[in-house]
Design an enzyme around this catalytic site. Structure first.
Site, PDB file in Angstrom:
ATOM      1  N   ASP A  41       0.826  -1.201   0.000  1.00 15.16           N
ATOM      2  CA  ASP A  41       0.000   0.000   0.000  1.00 15.16           C
ATOM      3  C   ASP A  41       0.865   1.257   0.000  1.00 15.16           C
ATOM      4  O   ASP A  41       0.536   2.257  -0.654  1.00 15.16           O
ATOM      5  CB  ASP A  41      -0.917   0.013   1.223  1.00 15.16           C
ATOM      6  CG  ASP A  41      -2.033  -1.014   1.118  1.00 15.16           C
ATOM      7  OD1 ASP A  41      -2.238  -1.547   0.005  1.00 15.16           O
ATOM      8  OD2 ASP A  41      -2.693  -1.279   2.137  1.00 15.16           O
ATOM      9  N   GLU A 123     -25.961 -16.262 -11.091  1.00 12.31           N
ATOM     10  CA  GLU A 123     -25.069 -15.329 -10.401  1.00 12.31           C
ATOM     11  C   GLU A 123     -25.579 -15.101  -8.988  1.00 12.31           C
ATOM     12  O   GLU A 123     -26.790 -14.973  -8.783  1.00 12.31           O
ATOM     13  CB  GLU A 123     -25.045 -13.970 -11.110  1.00 12.31           C
ATOM     14  CG  GLU A 123     -24.531 -13.998 -12.527  1.00 12.31           C
ATOM     15  CD  GLU A 123     -24.838 -12.695 -13.255  1.00 12.31           C
ATOM     16  OE1 GLU A 123     -23.901 -11.972 -13.590  1.00 12.31           O
ATOM     17  OE2 GLU A 123     -26.028 -12.417 -13.480  1.00 12.31           O
ATOM     18  N   LYS A 125     -26.893 -13.191  -5.924  1.00  8.38           N
ATOM     19  CA  LYS A 125     -27.619 -11.915  -5.832  1.00  8.38           C
ATOM     20  C   LYS A 125     -26.969 -11.068  -4.739  1.00  8.38           C
ATOM     21  O   LYS A 125     -27.291 -11.198  -3.554  1.00  8.38           O
ATOM     22  CB  LYS A 125     -29.097 -12.157  -5.542  1.00  8.38           C
ATOM     23  CG  LYS A 125     -29.954 -10.909  -5.691  1.00  8.38           C
ATOM     24  CD  LYS A 125     -31.425 -11.244  -5.510  1.00  8.38           C
ATOM     25  CE  LYS A 125     -32.288 -10.020  -5.758  1.00  8.38           C
ATOM     26  NZ  LYS A 125     -31.996  -8.931  -4.802  1.00  8.38           N
ATOM     27  N   CYS A 425     -54.046  13.802  15.551  1.00  6.32           N
ATOM     28  CA  CYS A 425     -54.911  14.973  15.778  1.00  6.32           C
ATOM     29  C   CYS A 425     -55.917  14.765  16.903  1.00  6.32           C
ATOM     30  O   CYS A 425     -56.680  15.684  17.226  1.00  6.32           O
ATOM     31  CB  CYS A 425     -55.642  15.339  14.490  1.00  6.32           C
ATOM     32  SG  CYS A 425     -56.840  14.073  13.953  1.00  6.32           S
TER      33      CYS A 425
END
Length: 681
Positions: A41, A123, A125, A425
């Site tokens: 890195d 594939e 999900k 209300c």
């Protein structure tokens, strides 16, 4: 200290910048696509820092596809919306093997072929946020969220910070399949892996802050940050799983097309599998159930797709999803917790919905504190008591719901009673005589008003982008908005009196409101919230009567005669337009300049009673847009060709539907011929 030689010539600087970009892109590819990093890195950061410094000293050499642009630019003011070149559809779900096999049978029946002739690609999900990324001549142009499927938010500034998204695609020197298409729209999922989510939550804990609930919601929030630097710090990832516009087209095989885009530098799903039978698909779904818990990210199912593009074209779409794809959702996780209380929420039409207030519990990766109980009859059916130990699951792993109470563990529990007064209300409420719902009948109820305004301003109705939930709450609480029309009476000074509202934000809100005054009649009808009337019915009513006055003059019988309306909806529309409240709403909107008209039946219902099939690749419209136009003009957009089909609209690569139409003698129109027929050349 500068990392480059001050004596470098302009040509040498240009070459060094180019070399650095190539090297950084190479190491990004090794790290994010191939999982074979060669640099530490620290070493990578040094290369990037040198590039940034060189570009800063030579701004004329900075290009949009430079890897330096991933670090995040200056904060942005907000998100523009972009219309998708092709709709981003939702996917139908299935929850057991029987439903999966029934889907397979429907496909084969529509394709009229024998078993073994359909190839499927599976594939995982990924539980993330749907995104469409557009490249032109191999260069990143923009990225758009799914939004409502038609239009989404432009999140390009944030997506550029996602290192697994290439800003420039590989070319023949690196790719296996030649140049990328001139236009390539890739659809996929933005997500956050579990390790990154845990890292961020640990940082929150260390700082004494509240943790985030789940990676998916946090991903969505991250992608909508106004400061791209924040997005860059959270290390989102992207995986491609579909396509929008492509010119020229890729391979007919979806699996092969994915391999092509992978060679261009785009990430595709791991554990991708292709199978020649639904038996193999079902077996793999069963095997993956245990494997998915070991992955570095969350998945909630398996997506199964027809591999052949030609077969996909033949199968087509329903109004909201492709017929050639299904998502198998794994059984919902169930957990037990305590029901601490039941509160009541007030909807836009005054319906009071009970909400379970739960002892927080983790369900399918999300901390659940509240769940809808639907109505009082559901509470009675489950025999729920406050203090009960209850079972909670997520419907489709999305919506939390209470599914059972354990009466054997009941101690000092209190029965749940229906409310007598509105919680907002304090007006008396009434229960339907023939239904399970309790309603507040006070039209001035603040909670109802807020919900009505949210519905009115929502994307599918008036689409007032800057009028969000929090702002609506403030406006109602401050008594600045009491009707729909009051939105259009707001002034800059009204907004500046609110908390956390600056000059620029106030100007943006006023501009956003002003830009919606010309919405068509059907959108306004859908927005004002007539009971039982959604967007589809509002289009039919607007097309039939053309104006507020035309609808108000219509009888119940005339309304009921409209395709898709019927007696119940017709009565609701008639009652609204004849009521004092309804007439007041319409007059109030007209007083601020909202009185749209729409050409009526002689033009708008040009295709009334006709059944029309659309097939193949179109140029001026996509297939869904043509089908929506057919419905708007009174026709039926059918999915298959029969003797009852009025005509077929056929584009390029029309396939089996065109062949069947020719066999049955059904008229076939080109796209241009169809547009000429309806006066839309």
């Amino acid at each position: 200290m500068r990392r480059y030689n001050l004596d470098m010539t302009g040509q040498q600087i240009k070459k060094r910048i180019n070399d650095l970009r190539l090297e950084i892109n190479h190491h990004n590819d090794l790290y994010y696509q191939q999982d074979k990093p060669e640099l530490s890195d620290i070493a990578f950061d040094k290369l990037l820092a040198e590039l940034i410094e060189l570009e800063k000293a030579n701004p004329d050499l900075l290009t949009p596809d430079s890897p330096s642009q991933r670090v995040g630019g200056a904060p942005i003011d907000g998100f523009n919306t972009i219309e998708h070149t092709q709709p981003m559809y939702s996917i139908d779900n299935t929850y057991n093997e029987g439903e999966l096999r029934a889907w397979d049978e429907r496909l084969r029946k529509q394709l009229t072929i024998q078993a073994g002739d359909v190839r499927y690609v599976c594939e995982p999900k990924v539980d993330g946020l749907a995104l469409s990324i557009r490249y032109e001549d191999g260069v990143f142009v923009y990225a758009v969220t799914r939004g409502d499927g038609r239009r989404g938010d432009d999140v390009s500034a944030n997506v550029k910070t996602i290192k697994s998204v290439p800003l420039k695609l590989k070319t023949p020197g690196d790719a296996l399949f030649g140049d990328p298409p001139q236009v390539l729209e890739v659809r996929g999922e933005v997500y956050m892996d579990n390790a990154e989510f845990d890292r961020i939550n640990q940082k929150q804990i260390d700082q004494g802050k509240e943790t985030y609930a789940n990676p998916r919601n946090f991903t969505s929030g991250t992608l909508k940050q106004l400061d791209p630097k924040i997005t860059a710090s959270r290390r989102l990832k992207f995986v491609a799983h579909g396509f929008g516009q492509i010119d020229p087209l890729l391979d007919d095989s979806y699996e092969a097309a994915l391999k092509q885009i992978k060679s261009f530098g785009l990430p595709i799903a791991e554990n991708l599998r292709a199978f020649d039978s639904i038996d193999q698909v079902a077996k793999w779904i069963c095997e993956f159930a245990s494997l998915r818990t070991t992955l570095a990210y969350n998945t909630d199912g398996m997506v199964v797709k027809v591999d052949s593009q030609k077969q996909r074209d033949a199968l087509g779409y329903t109004s909201k999803s492709p017929r050639w794809v299904i998502a198998y959702k794994y059984p919902a996780e169930q957990v037990q917790t305590t029901l601490n209380d039941v509160t009541w929420q007030v909807g836009k039409n005054g319906t009071l919905t009970p909400v379970a207030e739960l002892e927080p519990v983790l369900v399918a990766g999300t901390t659940v504190k509240r769940a809808s109980l639907h109505n009082i009859e559901q509470i009675q059916r489950l025999d729920l008591h406050i203090g009960d130990v209850v079972t909670v699951e997520k419907a489709g792993e999305i919506i939390p719901q209470v599914v059972a109470a354990d009466a054997t563990k009941r101690r000092n529990a209190k029965a749940v009673l229906p409310p007598k007064l509105c919680p907002s209300c304090q007006s008396p409420v009434e229960k339907e005589l023939d239904g399970p719902y309790i309603r507040c009948e006070n039209p001035a109820c603040p909670a109802q008003l807020k919900e009505r305004l949210r519905h009115f301003a929502a994307r599918a109705q008036m689409n007032i982008e800057r009028l969000g939930d929090a702002l609506i709450d403030q406006l109602v609480d401050a008594s600045k908005v009491k009707t729909f029309a009051d939105i259009f009476r707001l002034t800059r000074d009204d907004l500046l009196e609110l908390e956390r509202m600056g000059d620029k934000s106030a100007d943006n809100v006023i501009a956003s409101i002003a830009g919606t005054k010309d919405r068509p009649l059907d959108r306004v009808i859908a927005g004002i919230g007539v009971r039982h009337v959604g967007n589809t019915v509002s289009r039919q009513i607007a097309a039939a009567f053309g104006s507020f006055a035309g609808i108000a003059a219509a009888s119940v019988e005339q309304l009921a005669a409209i395709d898709g309306v019927g007696d119940i909806i017709a009565k609701a529309v008639f009652d609204f337009f004849q009521s004092a409240v309804g007439r007041s709403i319409i007059a109030d909107l007209q007083s601020v300049g909202i009185d749209p008209t729409q050409a009526a039946s002689s033009v708008d219902l040009l295709l009334a009673g006709q059944s029309i099939v659309v097939t193949g690749t179109l140029v001026k419209y996509d297939r869904h847009q043509i089908e929506e136009l057919i419905v708007t003009l009174g026709g039926k957009a059918a999915g298959s060709v029969s003797k009852k089909t009025s005509f077929v609209v056929a584009g390029e690569n029309a396939g089996s539907k065109l062949e069947k139409a020719q066999l049955l003698g059904v008229p076939v129109l080109t796209e241009d011929e169809f547009l000429a027929k309806i006066g839309r050349e």
